[in-house]
Design an enzyme around this catalytic site. Structure first.
Site: not given
Ligand code: F6P
Length: 320
Positions: A11, A72, A102-103, A126, A128, A130, A172
């Site tokens: 993300g 991703r 991120g992770d 990220t 998050d 996290d 998340r």
């Molecule tokens: O990891 C960042 C994030 O924005 C999270 O907070 C959220 O759950 C997720 O990515 C949403 O992902 P996407 O943009 O693939 O819907």
């Protein structure tokens, strides 16, 4: 080291562009070439890369998103995908790699380092927040500020109508966006994945605040627990006050990075290249107690994120 690669993955987060700029400029300062890899690991596998120059990163320090784009990439979890990624790196003579993500992105970086011997440095990007090893990840501060801007506006209309507002934020499985935006916006209640919640207790708190002269309430719910819609429905069933849900959504991932995120980006990007220059790989950069640090990537990804209960208690004491 003569040539390095750079990618953003997972993300996107505000500040990624500022970090790209810092990596490119630091590398050029040291006389290294930088190859920008587009669309994260997917682009690495498909050889979508180009040489970046000093001016490739002009006018991006203030921009949200990522100039290199991101993805991703599930293929990076497979042996075949990892091999293709490593093959591109070898084919283009890339001697070191910087991964901003991120992770999940760090796990890909760890494989390239450990199994393919490619010195790799991770920059935590990220919203998050996290990752346990660093106090802050890139993008978190801006995302929380975006939430604050929206909650401030919600507060206006909720006060006029004497309503309860349920605001859903991202994160998340981590409650940090909810925790920080809850405290900083003056929300009465936050609901986070790390702490079990009881709807009756929440209603009791709302009733108490109303009898103490409050006319509206703000509840921040982390997406890792439930949706604003569902929470508002359940709450409306047992309270006479009018309840309205708002899901902030992907707005949190965009926008011009805050000063704090730009400062992190500059320092993380600079540190990542310095580490490669010193011949180090297999590491991540971060910030702890206001100092830029680096750490073994395997150690960093194996650490379990802890929740700041002290901050949660602070919210309990000052928001009522
Ligand atoms: O990891 C960042 C994030 O924005 C999270 O907070 C959220 O759950 C997720 O990515 C949403 O992902 P996407 O943009 O693939 O819907």
């Amino acid at each position: 080291m003569k040539r390095i690669g750079l990618l953003t993955s997972g993300g996107d987060a505000p500040g990624m562009n500022a970090a790209i700029r810092a990596v490119v400029r630091t590398a050029i300062y040291y006389g290294m070439e930088v190859y920008g890899i587009e669309r994260g690991y997917a682009g690495l596998m498909n050889e979508e890369l180009y040489k970046m120059e000093m001016r490739s990163v002009s006018n991006i320090v203030q921009c949200g998103g990522t100039k290199l784009r991101t993805a991703r990439c599930l293929e990076m979890l497979t042996k075949e995908g990892q091999q293709r990624a490593a093959d591109t790196i070898k084919k283009y003579g890339i001697e070191g790699l910087v991964v901003i993500g991120g992770d999940g992105s760090f796990r890909g970086a760890k494989v390239l380092s450990e199994e393919y011997g490619i010195p790799t440095i991770g920059i935590p990007g990220t919203i998050d927040n996290d990752l346990e090893y660093t106090d802050y990840t890139l993008g978190f501060d801006t995302a929380v500020n975006t939430c604050l801007d929206i909650i401030n506006k919600l507060r206006d209309t909720m006060t006029s109508h004497e309503r309860i507002c349920v605001v859903e934020v991202m994160g998340r499985h981590c409650g940090d966006i909810a925790l920080y935006s809850g405290i900083a916006s003056g929300a009465e209640i936050i609901v986070v994945p790390e702490i079990r919640f009881d709807l009756d207790e929440i209603v009791a708190k709302i009733n108490k605040s109303r009898s103490n002269g409050k006319h509206s309430n703000i509840i921040v719910v982390a997406e890792g627990v439930t949706s604003a819609d569902q929470f508002a429905k359940n709450l409306q069933a047992i309270t006479p006050y009018s309840v309205r849900p708002t899901c902030i959504g992907h707005v949190q991932r965009g926008g011009s990075p805050s000063m704090a995120d730009r400062m992190l980006a500059a320092q993380f990007g600079n540190k990542a290249v310095r580490l490669l220059k010193e011949g180090k790989g297999n590491r991540v950069v971060g910030i702890r107690d206001n100092k830029i640090i680096d750490m073994d990537i395997i150690e960093a990804v194996s650490m379990k994120k802890t929740f700041n209960y002290e901050l949660y208690e602070t919210l309990q004491m000052i928001s009522m």
